[in-house]
Design an enzyme around this catalytic site. Structure first.
Site, PDB file in Angstrom:
ATOM      1  CE1 TYR A  16      -6.193  -2.491   7.856  1.00  0.00           C
ATOM      2  CE2 TYR A  16      -6.147  -4.545   9.077  1.00  0.00           C
ATOM      3  CZ  TYR A  16      -6.707  -3.738   8.124  1.00  0.00           C
ATOM      4  OH  TYR A  16      -7.779  -4.183   7.428  1.00  0.00           O
ATOM      5  CB  VAL A  42     -11.519  -8.416  12.157  1.00  0.00           C
ATOM      6  CG1 VAL A  42     -10.543  -7.299  12.422  1.00  0.00           C
ATOM      7  CG2 VAL A  42     -12.780  -7.922  11.480  1.00  0.00           C
TER       8      VAL A  42
HETATM    9  N1  GLN Z   1     -15.749  -4.965   8.852  1.00  0.00           N
HETATM   10  C1  GLN Z   1     -14.592  -4.666   9.625  1.00  0.00           C
HETATM   11  C2  GLN Z   1     -14.650  -3.220  10.100  1.00  0.00           C
HETATM   12  O1  GLN Z   1     -15.086  -2.395   9.370  1.00  0.00           O
HETATM   13  C3  GLN Z   1     -13.354  -4.888   8.807  1.00  0.00           C
HETATM   14  C4  GLN Z   1     -12.070  -4.617   9.574  1.00  0.00           C
HETATM   15  C5  GLN Z   1     -10.959  -5.602   9.320  1.00  0.00           C
HETATM   16  O2  GLN Z   1     -11.154  -6.705   8.821  1.00  0.00           O
HETATM   17  N2  GLN Z   1      -9.761  -5.231   9.722  1.00  0.00           N
HETATM   18  O3  GLN Z   1     -14.316  -2.903  11.204  1.00  0.00           O
END
Ligand code: GLN
Length: 307
Positions: free
Chosen positions: A243, A261
């Site tokens: 990102y 995350v």
């Molecule tokens: N399940 C998480 C979400 O939808 C995935 C986001 C991530 O790993 N950056 O917010």
């Protein structure tokens, strides 16, 4: 060079900086993980594995799953079809951002590695696999990692489902502009499940090695993906795998990576190795602080930069 020692000293060096991050709490089940935990593993093109730290610990792969469903879509539908619904552009917006979707005239998510793009990609998979869409994703995850008892964590899945209002907003908006195909609730269910798939750091190193090797899992010897799918996925990892942190990762680490995350990062060094890290303390963009530091350290020591 004793490689186990190289890896464990990289973990020791990352110990302090890891504490500057925070474990994700917007998905309540993720807040239970230990922010001080760290692991690293690599798998070379002969399938040799070296690892250190909490490398056998299971954690949810979260957004790392986006490269798996993207690879599946590329293999079953082809690049042109995938690009009719999602772009291949980097973005400076957070992974769950919504505002650009409405502003752009096509309403297409900028890339398949932000939440909106991943949700659109999963919806496309119903072309080929109307009932067993998630089964195909988990089956491919098993082949990429070599993990035979691959599964998703029910508690994390339910926690995602309960707290997933932002993803619901993305999916229903995409449905309203005909980018998302089929029933948005069913698509979201598969998205929450794929984010809750559990792997170890070692599993992710094997997956990275498979992407690095042009689709041949170097441990099982099986051709799991085509070379062209791997090249596209690696390119997207390079431009938007972390990102808003993608530029920083490219400069510090120098090879394609994808974060989640849950604390994992998977890296693919073309024709050389897959490398994965775990560290659930995250920076403001949702990327592992300790994992990035370890990747940078190892990349420098083993001269893994491709840039
Ligand atoms: N399940 C998480 C979400 O939808 C995935 C986001 C991530 O790993 N950056 O917010």
């Amino acid at each position: 060079m004793n490689m186990e020692k190289v890896l464990s000293s990289a973990i020791s060096r990352a110990g302090e900086i890891t504490r500057t991050g925070e474990v994700a709490s917007y998905i309540p089940e993720l807040a239970k993980f230990d922010g001080g935990s760290l692991a690293v593993a690599y798998c070379d093109m002969e399938g040799n594995l070296v690892s250190a730290g909490d490398m056998e610990m299971l954690f949810s792969i979260q957004s790392i799953s986006k490269i798996i469903s993207l690879a599946l879509a590329l293999e079953t539908l082809g690049l042109e079809c995938v690009l009719s619904k999602v772009g291949n552009m980097p973005t400076s917006d957070p992974f769950n951002s919504i505002f650009r979707l409405e502003l752009s005239s096509s309403h297409k998510p900028l890339n398949p590695l932000i939440n909106a793009g991943a949700i659109a990609v999963i919806s496309m998979l119903s072309h080929e696999t109307p009932s067993g869409r998630f089964d195909k994703v988990i089956e491919l995850t098993g082949k990429l990692t070599g993990r035979v008892d691959i599964d998703y964590n029910r508690n994390i899945y339910l926690s995602e489902k309960k707290s997933g209002q932002r993803n619901r907003a993305l999916a229903f908006f995409l449905s309203s502009v005909d980018v998302l195909e089929g029933d948005p609730s069913a698509v979201l269910d598969d998205y929450f499940k794929q984010c809750s798939i559990e792997c170890t750091t070692i599993d992710l190193a094997v997956m990275g090695a498979t992407l690095a090797a042009g689709g041949v899992n170097p441990v099982s010897g099986e051709q799991v993906l085509s070379e062209s799918t791997c090249a596209f996925v690696r390119s997207l990892m390079m431009i938007c795998g972390l990102y808003e942190g993608s530029g920083d990762f490219a400069i510090r680490v120098g090879f394609p990576g994808k974060s989640g995350v849950g604390g994992g990062i998977v890296g693919a060094v073309p024709d050389k190795m897959g490398i994965a890290t775990y560290g659930p303390s995250l920076d403001q963009f949702g990327n592992s602080v300790g994992g990035t530091a370890i990747m940078e350290d190892i990349s420098r020591q083993m001269q893994l930069r491709v840039l």
